[in-house]
Motif scaffolding. Structure first.
Motif, mmCIF file in Angstrom:
data_model
loop_
_atom_site.group_PDB
_atom_site.id
_atom_site.type_symbol
_atom_site.label_atom_id
_atom_site.label_comp_id
_atom_site.label_asym_id
_atom_site.label_seq_id
_atom_site.Cartn_x
_atom_site.Cartn_y
_atom_site.Cartn_z
ATOM 1 N N THR A 156 36.472 43.370 42.245
ATOM 2 C CA THR A 156 37.451 42.287 42.177
ATOM 3 C C THR A 156 37.102 41.218 41.153
ATOM 4 O OG1 THR A 156 36.320 41.035 43.896
ATOM 5 C CG2 THR A 156 38.006 42.598 44.615
ATOM 6 N N GLY A 157 35.860 41.214 40.701
ATOM 7 C CA GLY A 157 35.419 40.183 39.772
ATOM 8 C C GLY A 157 34.553 39.131 40.438
ATOM 9 N N SER A 158 34.594 39.055 41.754
ATOM 10 C CA SER A 158 33.755 38.136 42.502
ATOM 11 C C SER A 158 32.660 38.943 43.193
ATOM 12 C CB SER A 158 34.584 37.399 43.565
ATOM 13 O OG SER A 158 33.741 36.744 44.479
ATOM 14 N N ASP B 70 33.045 41.504 46.389
ATOM 15 C CA ASP B 70 32.654 42.897 46.179
ATOM 16 C C ASP B 70 31.578 43.315 47.177
ATOM 17 O OD1 ASP B 70 34.449 43.186 44.148
ATOM 18 O OD2 ASP B 70 32.978 42.894 42.549
#
Length: 62
Positions: free
Chosen positions: A26-28, A32
């Motif tokens: 997700t980018g976080s 994640d």
């Protein structure tokens, strides 16, 4: 008796189906980690069970 192998054969397709669509994340890193923790914990538990029962033929499934 191959209990860990039977459990791996039964649960791994379910885990792959549920979490296989996560892709690159997700980018976080926090999100994640939370999302992937069931996958990691399932694998770790199965490996622990297989290691503990290695003397009676336990495996991680086929």
């Amino acid at each position: 008796m191959d209990l860990s192998g039977s459990l791996a054969t039964a649960t791994w397709p379910i885990v792959e189906t549920m979490y296989g669509s996560l892709g690159a994340g997700t980018g976080s890193s926090l999100i994640d980690t939370v999302l992937r923790s069931p996958v990691v914990l399932t694998g770790a538990l199965l490996q622990l069970m297989a290691g503990a029962g290695a003397d009676v033929g336990s495996t991680l499934g086929a």
